[in-house]
Motif scaffolding. Structure first.
Motif, PDB file in Angstrom:
ATOM      1  N   ILE A 269      35.879 -11.381  13.107  1.00 28.80           N
ATOM      2  CA  ILE A 269      35.126 -11.082  14.327  1.00 28.80           C
ATOM      3  C   ILE A 269      34.880  -9.576  14.356  1.00 28.80           C
ATOM      4  O   ILE A 269      35.828  -8.794  14.292  1.00 28.80           O
ATOM      5  N   TYR A 270      33.640  -9.180  14.405  1.00 23.34           N
ATOM      6  CA  TYR A 270      33.321  -7.754  14.376  1.00 23.34           C
ATOM      7  C   TYR A 270      32.307  -7.418  15.463  1.00 23.34           C
ATOM      8  O   TYR A 270      31.611  -8.300  15.990  1.00 23.34           O
ATOM      9  N   PHE A 271      32.223  -6.128  15.784  1.00 24.57           N
ATOM     10  CA  PHE A 271      31.388  -5.689  16.892  1.00 24.57           C
ATOM     11  C   PHE A 271      30.644  -4.408  16.538  1.00 24.57           C
ATOM     12  O   PHE A 271      31.025  -3.678  15.623  1.00 24.57           O
ATOM     13  N   ASP A 272      29.599  -4.146  17.325  1.00 21.26           N
ATOM     14  CA  ASP A 272      28.914  -2.859  17.265  1.00 21.26           C
ATOM     15  C   ASP A 272      29.626  -1.895  18.207  1.00 21.26           C
ATOM     16  O   ASP A 272      30.194  -2.307  19.227  1.00 21.26           O
ATOM     17  N   HIS A 273      29.619  -0.611  17.865  1.00 17.97           N
ATOM     18  CA  HIS A 273      30.368   0.371  18.665  1.00 17.97           C
ATOM     19  C   HIS A 273      29.842   0.508  20.084  1.00 17.97           C
ATOM     20  O   HIS A 273      30.539   1.011  20.962  1.00 17.97           O
ATOM     21  N   GLN A 274      28.607   0.008  20.331  1.00 17.71           N
ATOM     22  CA  GLN A 274      28.058   0.066  21.683  1.00 17.71           C
ATOM     23  C   GLN A 274      28.298  -1.211  22.485  1.00 17.71           C
ATOM     24  O   GLN A 274      27.896  -1.312  23.637  1.00 17.71           O
ATOM     25  N   ASP A 275      28.984  -2.188  21.906  1.00 16.75           N
ATOM     26  CA  ASP A 275      29.300  -3.417  22.635  1.00 16.75           C
ATOM     27  C   ASP A 275      30.302  -3.139  23.745  1.00 16.75           C
ATOM     28  O   ASP A 275      31.113  -2.206  23.659  1.00 16.75           O
ATOM     29  N   SER A 276      30.253  -3.972  24.771  1.00 16.53           N
ATOM     30  CA  SER A 276      31.213  -3.853  25.868  1.00 16.53           C
ATOM     31  C   SER A 276      32.615  -4.182  25.369  1.00 16.53           C
ATOM     32  O   SER A 276      32.812  -5.099  24.564  1.00 16.53           O
ATOM     33  N   ILE A 277      33.595  -3.444  25.886  1.00 12.62           N
ATOM     34  CA  ILE A 277      34.979  -3.706  25.499  1.00 12.62           C
ATOM     35  C   ILE A 277      35.418  -5.088  25.986  1.00 12.62           C
ATOM     36  O   ILE A 277      36.350  -5.689  25.444  1.00 12.62           O
TER      37      ILE A 277
ATOM     38  N   VAL B  63      35.487  -7.595  23.245  1.00 14.68           N
ATOM     39  CA  VAL B  63      36.670  -7.514  22.384  1.00 14.68           C
ATOM     40  C   VAL B  63      37.851  -8.206  23.051  1.00 14.68           C
ATOM     41  O   VAL B  63      38.600  -8.953  22.415  1.00 14.68           O
ATOM     42  N   ILE B  64      38.019  -7.967  24.338  1.00 13.23           N
ATOM     43  CA  ILE B  64      39.128  -8.582  25.069  1.00 13.23           C
ATOM     44  C   ILE B  64      39.007 -10.101  25.056  1.00 13.23           C
ATOM     45  O   ILE B  64      39.999 -10.825  24.893  1.00 13.23           O
ATOM     46  N   GLU B  65      37.792 -10.604  25.188  1.00  6.92           N
ATOM     47  CA  GLU B  65      37.569 -12.055  25.120  1.00  6.92           C
ATOM     48  C   GLU B  65      37.920 -12.582  23.731  1.00  6.92           C
ATOM     49  O   GLU B  65      38.475 -13.678  23.584  1.00  6.92           O
ATOM     50  N   ALA B  66      37.589 -11.816  22.705  1.00  4.92           N
ATOM     51  CA  ALA B  66      37.891 -12.227  21.331  1.00  4.92           C
ATOM     52  C   ALA B  66      39.395 -12.259  21.086  1.00  4.92           C
ATOM     53  O   ALA B  66      39.914 -13.142  20.388  1.00  4.92           O
TER      54      ALA B  66
ATOM     55  N   TYR C 216      40.746 -15.788  19.905  1.00  5.91           N
ATOM     56  CA  TYR C 216      41.144 -15.931  18.500  1.00  5.91           C
ATOM     57  C   TYR C 216      42.550 -15.423  18.198  1.00  5.91           C
ATOM     58  O   TYR C 216      43.057 -15.636  17.105  1.00  5.91           O
ATOM     59  N   ASN C 217      43.148 -14.729  19.153  1.00  4.26           N
ATOM     60  CA  ASN C 217      44.479 -14.150  18.966  1.00  4.26           C
ATOM     61  C   ASN C 217      44.496 -13.153  17.803  1.00  4.26           C
ATOM     62  O   ASN C 217      45.490 -13.029  17.085  1.00  4.26           O
ATOM     63  N   TYR C 218      43.377 -12.460  17.603  1.00 11.47           N
ATOM     64  CA  TYR C 218      43.291 -11.410  16.591  1.00 11.47           C
ATOM     65  C   TYR C 218      43.720 -10.086  17.203  1.00 11.47           C
ATOM     66  O   TYR C 218      43.653  -9.901  18.412  1.00 11.47           O
ATOM     67  N   SER C 219      44.121  -9.153  16.344  1.00  8.33           N
ATOM     68  CA  SER C 219      44.532  -7.836  16.848  1.00  8.33           C
ATOM     69  C   SER C 219      43.747  -6.692  16.216  1.00  8.33           C
ATOM     70  O   SER C 219      43.904  -5.545  16.628  1.00  8.33           O
TER      71      SER C 219
END
Length: 240
Positions: free
Chosen positions: A110-118, A121-124, A128-131
């Motif tokens: 799961i990856y994001f753009d640096h301008q995505d809302s945080i 990430v919190i939802e991910a 997915y229980n990723y860190s």
């Protein structure tokens, strides 16, 4: 050798032992080709070899007993049992044909753009229980955002026990001055090569957050998998 029965167990053992020896020389690459020396040196560097260390040291003694006491070509004074032969053949297969790193990588990435809302990430993290999450800017990976980094940021800006995430972007949290210790590698890299990456970084007193696997090892490619030091620790190398 009886053609109907196939190779003797001792012959199969010797063939597998030689395959292991050749694989160790290719993997460990030191100026000493003695089997036991290669095993000891390799065990210090590679978890896979360390897993097999005791067995291989025993097999070295068994090999010496079998081969050095051989009366003539094709005639062995002793025969190893079938379980031992099966086991060393499995080890030879594992060391001669090490798995691609992608086989132990955390998937799906799961990856994001640096301008995505945080909040994304919190939802991910919740789903997915990723860190750890690769972050991209202009289609180029600029580093990993970790759950720990988010927690540290929250602790710094929290007011009255609450944090307002509504207008927070990933770029607001990631430290632009922090050196992002990541490696990007091609999908055909194997497990030994991944361990080498972490080992070299350790010797330089650098901590790699993760190794990202892409099609050709380029920063601007879609991540196919990600490997951390924990992934290497948790590999099951059993060959039973």
């Amino acid at each position: 050798m009886n053609k109907k029965q196939g190779p003797l167990l001792s012959e199969r053992f010797e063939v597998a032992f030689n395959q292991v020896h050749d694989a160790l020389k290719d993997i460990v690459q030191i100026n000493d080709e003695r089997f036991v020396v290669l095993v000891k040196a390799g065990a210090k560097k590679y978890q896979m070899i360390d897993t097999f260390k005791k067995d291989l040291e025993q097999y070295a003694r068994l090999r010496n007993a079998i081969v050095h006491e051989k009366m003539e070509v094709g005639f062995y004074i002793a025969e190893p049992n079938a379980k031992v032969v099966h086991h060393i053949e499995k080890i030879a297969h594992v060391l001669s044909r090490p798995n691609y790193a992608l086989s132990i990588a955390s998937r799906k990435v799961i990856y994001f753009d640096h301008q995505d809302s945080i909040l994304k990430v919190i939802e991910a993290i919740k789903e997915y229980n990723y860190s750890k999450f690769p972050i991209y800017r202009n289609r180029k990976c600029i580093g990993l955002l970790t759950a720990g980094e988010i927690m540290r940021w929250m602790a710094q800006i929290m007011e009255n026990g609450t944090v307002n995430f509504s207008n927070i972007r990933i770029a607001d949290i990631m430290d632009s001055e922090k050196e992002q210790l990541i490696e990007v590698v091609a999908k055909d890299i194997n497990i030994f090569e991944i361990e080498n990456i972490f080992e070299k970084a350790h010797k330089k007193k650098r901590k790699i957050e993760g190794v990202i696997i892409t099609e050709n090892g380029k920063m601007n490619e879609v991540p196919l998998g990600i490997i951390t030091a924990w992934d290497l620790i948790e590999i099951d190398y059993t060959v039973e």
